[in-house]
Motif scaffolding. Sequence first.
Motif, PDB file in Angstrom:
ATOM      1  N   UNK A 121     -23.165  28.804 -14.818  1.00  0.00           N
ATOM      2  CA  UNK A 121     -23.160  27.393 -15.216  1.00  0.00           C
ATOM      3  C   UNK A 121     -22.334  27.186 -16.485  1.00  0.00           C
ATOM      4  N   UNK A 122     -22.459  28.112 -17.443  1.00  0.00           N
ATOM      5  CA  UNK A 122     -21.737  27.971 -18.709  1.00  0.00           C
ATOM      6  C   UNK A 122     -20.228  28.010 -18.509  1.00  0.00           C
ATOM      7  N   UNK A 123     -19.762  28.667 -17.451  1.00  0.00           N
ATOM      8  CA  UNK A 123     -18.332  28.754 -17.196  1.00  0.00           C
ATOM      9  C   UNK A 123     -17.798  27.704 -16.243  1.00  0.00           C
ATOM     10  N   UNK A 124     -18.633  26.747 -15.863  1.00  0.00           N
ATOM     11  CA  UNK A 124     -18.232  25.748 -14.870  1.00  0.00           C
ATOM     12  C   UNK A 124     -17.297  24.695 -15.456  1.00  0.00           C
ATOM     13  N   UNK A 125     -16.410  24.190 -14.613  1.00  0.00           N
ATOM     14  CA  UNK A 125     -15.562  23.050 -14.977  1.00  0.00           C
ATOM     15  C   UNK A 125     -16.326  21.746 -14.788  1.00  0.00           C
ATOM     16  N   UNK A 126     -17.186  21.716 -13.765  1.00  0.00           N
ATOM     17  CA  UNK A 126     -18.059  20.570 -13.519  1.00  0.00           C
ATOM     18  C   UNK A 126     -19.297  21.070 -12.788  1.00  0.00           C
ATOM     19  N   UNK A 127     -20.388  20.334 -12.940  1.00  0.00           N
ATOM     20  CA  UNK A 127     -21.662  20.713 -12.321  1.00  0.00           C
ATOM     21  C   UNK A 127     -22.082  19.652 -11.317  1.00  0.00           C
ATOM     22  N   UNK A 128     -22.587  20.110 -10.150  1.00  0.00           N
ATOM     23  CA  UNK A 128     -22.997  19.197  -9.099  1.00  0.00           C
ATOM     24  C   UNK A 128     -24.422  19.570  -8.678  1.00  0.00           C
ATOM     25  N   UNK A 129     -25.367  18.694  -8.976  1.00  0.00           N
ATOM     26  CA  UNK A 129     -26.775  18.942  -8.686  1.00  0.00           C
ATOM     27  C   UNK A 129     -27.152  18.225  -7.395  1.00  0.00           C
ATOM     28  N   UNK A 130     -27.746  18.974  -6.463  1.00  0.00           N
ATOM     29  CA  UNK A 130     -28.136  18.410  -5.173  1.00  0.00           C
ATOM     30  C   UNK A 130     -29.638  18.586  -4.952  1.00  0.00           C
ATOM     31  N   UNK A 131     -30.243  17.578  -4.325  1.00  0.00           N
ATOM     32  CA  UNK A 131     -31.654  17.689  -3.958  1.00  0.00           C
ATOM     33  C   UNK A 131     -32.079  16.487  -3.148  1.00  0.00           C
ATOM     34  N   UNK A 150     -22.613  20.054 -21.652  1.00  0.00           N
ATOM     35  CA  UNK A 150     -21.300  19.937 -22.277  1.00  0.00           C
ATOM     36  C   UNK A 150     -20.143  19.804 -21.316  1.00  0.00           C
ATOM     37  N   UNK A 151     -20.422  19.534 -20.038  1.00  0.00           N
ATOM     38  CA  UNK A 151     -19.372  19.379 -19.023  1.00  0.00           C
ATOM     39  C   UNK A 151     -19.767  18.239 -18.088  1.00  0.00           C
ATOM     40  N   UNK A 152     -18.815  17.662 -17.343  1.00  0.00           N
ATOM     41  CA  UNK A 152     -19.163  16.593 -16.403  1.00  0.00           C
ATOM     42  C   UNK A 152     -20.224  17.046 -15.401  1.00  0.00           C
ATOM     43  N   UNK A 153     -21.228  16.204 -15.173  1.00  0.00           N
ATOM     44  CA  UNK A 153     -22.316  16.521 -14.241  1.00  0.00           C
ATOM     45  C   UNK A 153     -22.489  15.390 -13.231  1.00  0.00           C
ATOM     46  N   UNK A 154     -22.720  15.756 -11.984  1.00  0.00           N
ATOM     47  CA  UNK A 154     -22.940  14.796 -10.905  1.00  0.00           C
ATOM     48  C   UNK A 154     -24.249  15.155 -10.215  1.00  0.00           C
ATOM     49  N   UNK A 155     -25.027  14.137  -9.829  1.00  0.00           N
ATOM     50  CA  UNK A 155     -26.249  14.379  -9.061  1.00  0.00           C
ATOM     51  C   UNK A 155     -26.179  13.590  -7.762  1.00  0.00           C
ATOM     52  N   UNK A 156     -26.425  14.253  -6.654  1.00  0.00           N
ATOM     53  CA  UNK A 156     -26.443  13.599  -5.344  1.00  0.00           C
ATOM     54  C   UNK A 156     -27.771  13.890  -4.659  1.00  0.00           C
ATOM     55  N   UNK A 157     -28.365  12.846  -4.060  1.00  0.00           N
ATOM     56  CA  UNK A 157     -29.661  13.009  -3.399  1.00  0.00           C
ATOM     57  C   UNK A 157     -29.640  12.576  -1.930  1.00  0.00           C
ATOM     58  N   UNK A 158     -28.545  11.974  -1.513  1.00  0.00           N
ATOM     59  CA  UNK A 158     -28.394  11.555  -0.120  1.00  0.00           C
ATOM     60  C   UNK A 158     -27.610  12.620   0.641  1.00  0.00           C
ATOM     61  N   UNK A 159     -28.087  13.013   1.809  1.00  0.00           N
ATOM     62  CA  UNK A 159     -27.479  14.120   2.559  1.00  0.00           C
ATOM     63  C   UNK A 159     -26.008  13.865   2.887  1.00  0.00           C
TER      64      UNK A 159
END
Length: 290
Positions: A121-131, A150-159
């Motif tokens: 995670x610390x080396x990521x360019x962006x983070x994408x959280x799914x659930x 400290x990096x762009x984060x996206x959360x998606x909950x719709x399949x």
Amino acid sequence: MQAALEAGELSRGERRVVQFVLAAPDEAMRLPLAKLADAVGVSEPTVLRCCRKLGCSSLQEFRIKMAGAEAIGLPATHAAIPVGSSVSEIAARVLDFSVSNLDNLRRQIDGAALQRVVDIVAGARSLHFWGNGASGIVARDAQQKFPLFGIPCVAETDSHQILINAASLSAGDVVVVFSNTGRNSSMRPSVAAARANGAPVILITSSVDTPLAREASEVLSIPTLDNTDIYTPTISRIAALCIVDILSICVAQTRGNTGALKMKKMKEAIVKVFRDDAPAKMPGKCSEKT
């Protein structure tokens, strides 16, 4: 377990399973079925027969009861909240159940796997959280902690949105999937698409022996004591929220002063807004002199 062992109700192989569990409970909690059978030196059906003779329909149920018996203060089987309980009794049982489960998580969490996840995670360019469902709530919570990551984060909950997100990923992006059961079939095509595009997929789940776990790049197991009583709290969500806090703080420290500085500025901005929005003095009234 000890009573069954002493009563001679078990076969030789089943006795070996019980002896192994009593001698190494932490290892027994973590090992998937095949590896547990190998460690004991018996077949997988022998392990399952042993679980059934101990009153459990599966290895997972056996682990839940075993962990509940070791957790502080309150076994999982005592956590049911009877109809008609007083408000004080309900409050005490919910809090006891949550504390016991979190203590179990503290003792069972795999530190090495946690470190690997932090590094990814610390080396990521962006983070994408799914659930999906309750796991979607955790994904949203993780996304709003982006100042710590400290990096762009996206959360998606719709399949469908998750699949679209997966198709747009590339190397450098990192996916974190929350799924307590690890058996969310609608998530599997998205996991496959993300990995095909070069994005590592981290699964945070209760078991390492599930379809999603076998397809993920890295698995962080958070064993919980969820049961089927309708009035017990959803401890899997509470445990996952704690993991999000742990990850965000670890990543912030790993990334150094940049993440800490962003968090400091964010908190200062929030304090300033609340201070500036404080109720003004009522017009037409004089303040009292002191």
